[in-house]
Scaffold this motif. Structure first.
Motif, mmCIF file in Angstrom:
data_model
loop_
_atom_site.group_PDB
_atom_site.id
_atom_site.type_symbol
_atom_site.label_atom_id
_atom_site.label_comp_id
_atom_site.label_asym_id
_atom_site.label_seq_id
_atom_site.Cartn_x
_atom_site.Cartn_y
_atom_site.Cartn_z
ATOM 1 N N LEU A 18 0.814 -1.211 0.000
ATOM 2 C CA LEU A 18 0.000 0.000 0.000
ATOM 3 C C LEU A 18 0.853 1.268 0.000
ATOM 4 C CD1 LEU A 18 -3.069 -0.368 2.399
ATOM 5 C CD2 LEU A 18 -3.067 0.473 0.052
ATOM 6 N N ALA A 19 1.879 1.279 0.818
ATOM 7 C CA ALA A 19 2.735 2.461 0.910
ATOM 8 C C ALA A 19 3.394 2.764 -0.430
ATOM 9 C CB ALA A 19 3.796 2.265 1.990
ATOM 10 N N ASP A 57 16.154 -2.563 -2.817
ATOM 11 C CA ASP A 57 16.353 -1.273 -3.464
ATOM 12 C C ASP A 57 17.802 -1.213 -3.926
ATOM 13 O OD1 ASP A 57 16.239 1.289 -4.401
ATOM 14 O OD2 ASP A 57 15.839 2.242 -2.467
ATOM 15 N N GLY A 58 18.035 -1.568 -5.179
ATOM 16 C CA GLY A 58 19.402 -1.642 -5.679
ATOM 17 C C GLY A 58 20.176 -2.746 -4.984
ATOM 18 N N ILE A 68 10.695 -1.461 6.785
ATOM 19 C CA ILE A 68 10.555 -1.128 5.365
ATOM 20 C C ILE A 68 9.772 0.168 5.203
ATOM 21 C CG2 ILE A 68 9.582 -1.865 3.159
ATOM 22 C CD1 ILE A 68 10.081 -4.765 4.040
ATOM 23 N N LEU A 69 8.705 0.322 5.965
ATOM 24 C CA LEU A 69 7.902 1.542 5.883
ATOM 25 C C LEU A 69 8.725 2.766 6.264
ATOM 26 C CD1 LEU A 69 4.512 0.302 7.385
ATOM 27 C CD2 LEU A 69 5.029 0.755 4.979
ATOM 28 N N ASP A 70 9.523 2.639 7.299
ATOM 29 C CA ASP A 70 10.382 3.759 7.700
ATOM 30 C C ASP A 70 11.434 4.049 6.640
ATOM 31 O OD1 ASP A 70 9.091 4.325 10.042
ATOM 32 O OD2 ASP A 70 10.469 3.225 11.328
ATOM 33 N N ARG A 75 13.769 7.397 2.548
ATOM 34 C CA ARG A 75 14.454 7.345 1.242
ATOM 35 C C ARG A 75 13.655 8.058 0.156
ATOM 36 N NH1 ARG A 75 16.895 7.562 -2.748
ATOM 37 N NH2 ARG A 75 18.155 5.990 -3.831
ATOM 38 N N TYR A 76 12.340 7.999 0.257
ATOM 39 C CA TYR A 76 11.462 8.603 -0.750
ATOM 40 C C TYR A 76 10.423 9.476 -0.040
ATOM 41 C CZ TYR A 76 13.579 4.831 -3.462
ATOM 42 O OH TYR A 76 14.486 3.983 -4.060
#
Length: 227
Positions: A18-19, A57-58, A68-70, A75-76
């Motif tokens: 969702l995020a 992520d890369g 992951i949410l944090d 990061r974005y």
């Protein structure tokens, strides 16, 4: 491009999914069959604890849903899902933690519905206590942080609307019911929504989860012993 290793029904993977959608980030979904694929060497190389989600992520990978949410938020930061106000931020974090520590274990127990009436009653009380808390915390705002949709909605919103299916009506919680209906109307929520067949299949699977957990424990023992 970001890669998310997930399973569609997973209560831990769905908030990350969702995020990513809410932030409108390009990403690739990679399904993991939780009947045993999570114990294969290829997946264990991504997550030695053999569960989803995993975000790649890369050259960097992140495990554990909240981490992951944090990471995504830091990061974005575009289309932010975290408030900066101290009180609003505290509310978001409280909703996240209460969802994972109180509501989610109750949901799992209500789905299993074994013959242990004491455990079932305890699960119902935990769920009701959580909904009462959320109803009071929401007050008259559209979201827990006020006017901004945040990670509180991302985490709690994937579970609260399922409560009537588990025998706990949301009509007793008008603010929370309105909040949930608003979330379900969003295109992102509709995109990840389980079909009735998928939800029924998931519930059937959960009712035999004690046997599955026992088998998974043996699978994980074998996986760990081979590392």
């Amino acid at each position: 491009m970001l890669k998310l290793y997930y399973a569609r029904p997973s209560a831990y993977a769905r908030p990350v999914w969702l995020a990513l959608l809410e932030k409108q980030l390009p990403f690739e979904l990679i399904s993991v069959d939780l009947s045993g694929e999570q114990f294969e060497p290829e997946f264990l190389a991504l997550n030695p604890f053999s569960h989803v989600p995993v975000l790649v992520d890369g050259d960097f990978r992140v495990i554990e849903s909240l981490a992951i949410l944090d990471y995504l938020e830091a990061r974005y930061p575009e289309r932010s899902l975290l408030p900066t106000d101290a009180i609003a931020l505290a509310k978001v974090r409280m909703v996240q933690m209460v969802t994972l520590n109180e509501l989610l274990p109750a949901v799992f127990r209500l789905l299993v519905r074994d013959e242990n009436s004491v455990e079932l009653e305890y699960a119902q009380l935990r769920a009701i206590n959580t909904l009462n808390y959320f109803e009071a915390l929401l007050e008259d705002s559209p979201y827990f942080a006020g006017e901004q949709m945040t990670l509180a909605e991302i985490v709690a919103g994937t579970l609260v609307h399922r409560m009537p299916d588990l025998g706990i009506a949301l009509t007793k919680y008008p603010k929370l019911n309105r909040w949930s209906d608003c979330l379900l109307a969003r295109p992102t929520w509709q995109q990840i929504e389980l079909s009735p067949e998928e939800w029924s299949s998931f519930k059937r699977r959960m009712r035999v989860i004690p046997k599955i957990w026992q088998r998974r424990r043996h699978q994980r023992i074998n996986a760990l012993s081979q590392q």
